[in-house]
Design an enzyme around this catalytic site. Structure first.
Site, PDB file in Angstrom:
ATOM      1  N   ASP A 235     -25.805 -14.247 -26.492  1.00 29.09           N
ATOM      2  CA  ASP A 235     -25.803 -15.294 -27.515  1.00 29.09           C
ATOM      3  C   ASP A 235     -24.403 -15.546 -28.094  1.00 29.09           C
ATOM      4  O   ASP A 235     -23.783 -14.650 -28.671  1.00 29.09           O
ATOM      5  CB  ASP A 235     -26.762 -14.928 -28.659  1.00 29.09           C
ATOM      6  CG  ASP A 235     -28.179 -14.621 -28.176  1.00 29.09           C
ATOM      7  OD1 ASP A 235     -28.322 -14.031 -27.088  1.00 29.09           O
ATOM      8  OD2 ASP A 235     -29.133 -14.963 -28.887  1.00 29.09           O
TER       9      ASP A 235
ATOM     10  N   ASN B 133     -27.657 -19.775 -30.670  1.00 28.37           N
ATOM     11  CA  ASN B 133     -27.004 -19.646 -31.979  1.00 28.37           C
ATOM     12  C   ASN B 133     -25.619 -20.277 -32.005  1.00 28.37           C
ATOM     13  O   ASN B 133     -24.816 -19.985 -32.893  1.00 28.37           O
ATOM     14  CB  ASN B 133     -26.853 -18.162 -32.363  1.00 28.37           C
ATOM     15  CG  ASN B 133     -28.152 -17.416 -32.374  1.00 28.37           C
ATOM     16  OD1 ASN B 133     -28.376 -16.534 -31.547  1.00 28.37           O
ATOM     17  ND2 ASN B 133     -29.042 -17.773 -33.285  1.00 28.37           N
TER      18      ASN B 133
ATOM     19  N   ASN C  87     -35.619 -18.468 -29.420  1.00 30.54           N
ATOM     20  CA  ASN C  87     -36.397 -18.896 -30.588  1.00 30.54           C
ATOM     21  C   ASN C  87     -35.644 -19.838 -31.532  1.00 30.54           C
ATOM     22  O   ASN C  87     -36.253 -20.611 -32.252  1.00 30.54           O
ATOM     23  CB  ASN C  87     -36.885 -17.665 -31.364  1.00 30.54           C
ATOM     24  CG  ASN C  87     -35.774 -16.699 -31.705  1.00 30.54           C
ATOM     25  OD1 ASN C  87     -35.000 -16.287 -30.837  1.00 30.54           O
ATOM     26  ND2 ASN C  87     -35.667 -16.332 -32.973  1.00 30.54           N
ATOM     27  N   HIS C  88     -34.292 -19.788 -31.512  1.00 30.85           N
ATOM     28  CA  HIS C  88     -33.518 -20.646 -32.428  1.00 30.85           C
ATOM     29  C   HIS C  88     -33.271 -22.061 -31.887  1.00 30.85           C
ATOM     30  O   HIS C  88     -32.583 -22.850 -32.538  1.00 30.85           O
ATOM     31  CB  HIS C  88     -32.178 -19.990 -32.771  1.00 30.85           C
ATOM     32  CG  HIS C  88     -32.313 -18.783 -33.654  1.00 30.85           C
ATOM     33  ND1 HIS C  88     -32.622 -18.883 -34.992  1.00 30.85           N
ATOM     34  CD2 HIS C  88     -32.215 -17.462 -33.390  1.00 30.85           C
ATOM     35  CE1 HIS C  88     -32.694 -17.665 -35.511  1.00 30.85           C
ATOM     36  NE2 HIS C  88     -32.455 -16.788 -34.551  1.00 30.85           N
TER      37      HIS C  88
ATOM     38  N   HIS D 190     -35.656 -13.626 -23.287  1.00 30.96           N
ATOM     39  CA  HIS D 190     -35.194 -13.619 -24.672  1.00 30.96           C
ATOM     40  C   HIS D 190     -36.229 -12.885 -25.522  1.00 30.96           C
ATOM     41  O   HIS D 190     -37.279 -13.439 -25.846  1.00 30.96           O
ATOM     42  CB  HIS D 190     -35.014 -15.059 -25.134  1.00 30.96           C
ATOM     43  CG  HIS D 190     -34.250 -15.179 -26.404  1.00 30.96           C
ATOM     44  ND1 HIS D 190     -32.880 -15.072 -26.458  1.00 30.96           N
ATOM     45  CD2 HIS D 190     -34.659 -15.377 -27.671  1.00 30.96           C
ATOM     46  CE1 HIS D 190     -32.484 -15.215 -27.708  1.00 30.96           C
ATOM     47  NE2 HIS D 190     -33.536 -15.392 -28.471  1.00 30.96           N
TER      48      HIS D 190
ATOM     49  N   HIS E 238     -31.174 -11.910 -27.219  1.00 34.83           N
ATOM     50  CA  HIS E 238     -31.820 -12.009 -28.536  1.00 34.83           C
ATOM     51  C   HIS E 238     -31.413 -10.908 -29.511  1.00 34.83           C
ATOM     52  O   HIS E 238     -31.307 -11.162 -30.695  1.00 34.83           O
ATOM     53  CB  HIS E 238     -33.356 -12.060 -28.447  1.00 34.83           C
ATOM     54  CG  HIS E 238     -34.042 -12.104 -29.791  1.00 34.83           C
ATOM     55  ND1 HIS E 238     -33.975 -13.201 -30.615  1.00 34.83           N
ATOM     56  CD2 HIS E 238     -34.799 -11.179 -30.451  1.00 34.83           C
ATOM     57  CE1 HIS E 238     -34.671 -12.953 -31.723  1.00 34.83           C
ATOM     58  NE2 HIS E 238     -35.163 -11.737 -31.654  1.00 34.83           N
TER      59      HIS E 238
ATOM     60  N   HIS F 114     -28.535  -9.376 -29.602  1.00 38.16           N
ATOM     61  CA  HIS F 114     -27.099  -9.519 -29.841  1.00 38.16           C
ATOM     62  C   HIS F 114     -26.338  -8.196 -29.721  1.00 38.16           C
ATOM     63  O   HIS F 114     -25.219  -8.085 -30.199  1.00 38.16           O
ATOM     64  CB  HIS F 114     -26.813 -10.140 -31.217  1.00 38.16           C
ATOM     65  CG  HIS F 114     -27.292 -11.547 -31.367  1.00 38.16           C
ATOM     66  ND1 HIS F 114     -26.743 -12.430 -32.279  1.00 38.16           N
ATOM     67  CD2 HIS F 114     -28.271 -12.248 -30.735  1.00 38.16           C
ATOM     68  CE1 HIS F 114     -27.373 -13.599 -32.206  1.00 38.16           C
ATOM     69  NE2 HIS F 114     -28.295 -13.513 -31.283  1.00 38.16           N
TER      70      HIS F 114
HETATM   71 FE   LIG Z   1     -29.684 -15.065 -30.823  1.00 37.56          FE
HETATM   72 FE   LIG Z   2     -33.135 -15.202 -30.567  1.00 36.96          FE
END
Ligand SMILES: [Fe+2]
Ligand SMILES: [Fe+2]
Length: 275
Positions: free
Chosen positions: A11, A43, A71-72, A157, A182, A184
Site C-alpha cells: 500500500d 491509500n 477496502n479503502h 487484501h 492491507h 502495511h
Molecule cells: Fe491499506
Molecule cells: Fe486495506
C-alpha cells in the site's frame, strides 16, 4: 528459459508514499531488472484515503502496469466512474465485493510480449465489510483466466495471516504468486510453495517508517485510549520506507522461480505535511 520479473509493492500511503515511490522506482527497476510493476493504491489518495483517476495516471506515468486496491477503494467517490469504465484495465478492486459495485477484480496486461493476469480479492476475517467468499471468487475468475494465461498474480487484501496463507495453499500450483496486502507491515515469510506459487503474507507499504500504517501515531494512540473519533493524518517524518517483493516467473509453466523481499529506506526525502 523465458523469465519475467515482477515488482509488487504494498500500500502506497498518501502523498508521502507517492513521493517515495516516484523517487525510487526508476532506480529499483534498473537495479532489479524489473519487467512489470504492480502496486496497491487503496491509500494513495490525499489523507491516505482511496485513489483518484489522476493518481492512477501518476502511477502509469511512472511505469506501473496495474494498481490493485482493497477496502479503502470507495473513499473517494470520483474514482467510481473510472472503475465503471471497462476500457480502464489498469485499476482493479477486490473481486468479492457485490457485483453491483463499479469495477472489476481481475485484469490482464502485456509484459515482454506475454499476457499476465492480476486478481484482487479481500479477506473476511477481522474486516468490516460483508463480502462474498474470496476463495470461490478467485476460483471462478481462474476458470476464465486460465484459458488465456498461466502467468497470474493475486493480491489477497486481508488482515489475518491465516486467511492469506489459506488462500496461498488453496491456489498453490494454480497461480504464479499470492501476495498479501492491507496490514502495511512487510513480513519475512516469503517463499515458493511446493506447487510453485510464490507467497508472502504482506508486502508492507510506502510511507513514514515510525508511523502507524503510514499515519501519524499520536492520533491513533488517542483514538485507542479514548475510543473517540479522530482524524488520521498522513505522516511525513523521516525515515521513509517502501517495501514489496520481486517475483521471477518461468513463462513456460507460470511457476515462480524466486521471490525476493525489497525494502528501501530514505533518510533525506523531505515531504511537506498535507494542508
Ligand atoms: Fe491499506
Ligand atoms: Fe486495506
Amino acid at each position: 528459459m523465458n523469465i519475467i520479473r515482477i515488482l509488487m509493492l504494498g500500500d502506497i500511503v498518501g502523498h508521502t508514499g507517492r513521493a517515495m515511490f516516484q523517487k525510487h522506482i526508476a532506480r529499483l527497476r534498473a537495479e532489479l531488472g524489473i519487467d512489470g510493476v504492480i502496486v496497491n493504491g487503496e491509500n494513495s489518495g490525499s489523507q491516505g484515503r482511496g485513489i483518484t483517476a489522476g493518481i492512477v495516471k501518476f502511477f502509469r506515468h511512472n511505469g506501473v502496469d496495474v494498481v490493485t486496491t482493497g477496502n479503502h477503494i470507495w473513499q473517494k467517490k470520483e474514482i467510481y466512474a473510472y472503475l465503471a469504465d471497462s476500457g480502464h484495465k489498469d485499476l482493479i478492486r477486490p473481486a468479492n465485493f457485490p457485483s453491483d459495485c463499479p469495477g472489476s477484480g481481475m485484469t490482464t496486461f502485456m509484459c515482454k510480449g506475454f499476457e499476465v493476469g492480476v486478481i484482487n480479492v479481500q479477506g473476511r476475517i477481522f474486516m468490516r465489510e460483508h463480502l462474498g467468499c474470496p476463495f470461490r471468487a478467485v476460483e471462478s475468475l481462474l476458470t476464465y483466466l486460465h484459458t488465456k494465461t498461466r502467468l497470474i498474480l493475486v493480491d489477497m487484501h486481508a488482515e489475518a495471516t491465516s486467511e492469506k496463507l489459506a488462500m496461498a495453499y488453496f491456489l498453490d500450483g494454480k497461480v504464479s504468486a499470492v501476495v498479501g496486502t492491507h496490514t502495511h507491515v512487510q513480513t519475512a515469510d516469503e517463499r515458493i510453495l511446493p506447487g510453485g506459487t510464490a507467497y508472502i503474507t504482506d508486502l508492507g507499504m510506502a510511507g513514514s517508517l515510525n508511523s502507524m500504517i503510514g499515519m501519524k501515531k499520536e492520533g491513533i494512540i488517542r483514538n485507542l485510549l479514548t475510543q473517540m473519533p479522530e482524524r488520521f493524518v498522513v505522516d511525513t517524518s523521516l525515515p521513509l520506507s517502501m517495501t514489496g517483493v520481486v517475483i521471477a516467473i518461468d513463462v513456460a509453466t507460470g511457476k515462480a522461480l524466486t521471490i525476493q523481499r525489497v525494502a528501501v529506506l530514505d533518510n533525506e526525502l523531505h515531504v511537506e505535511p498535507e494542508e
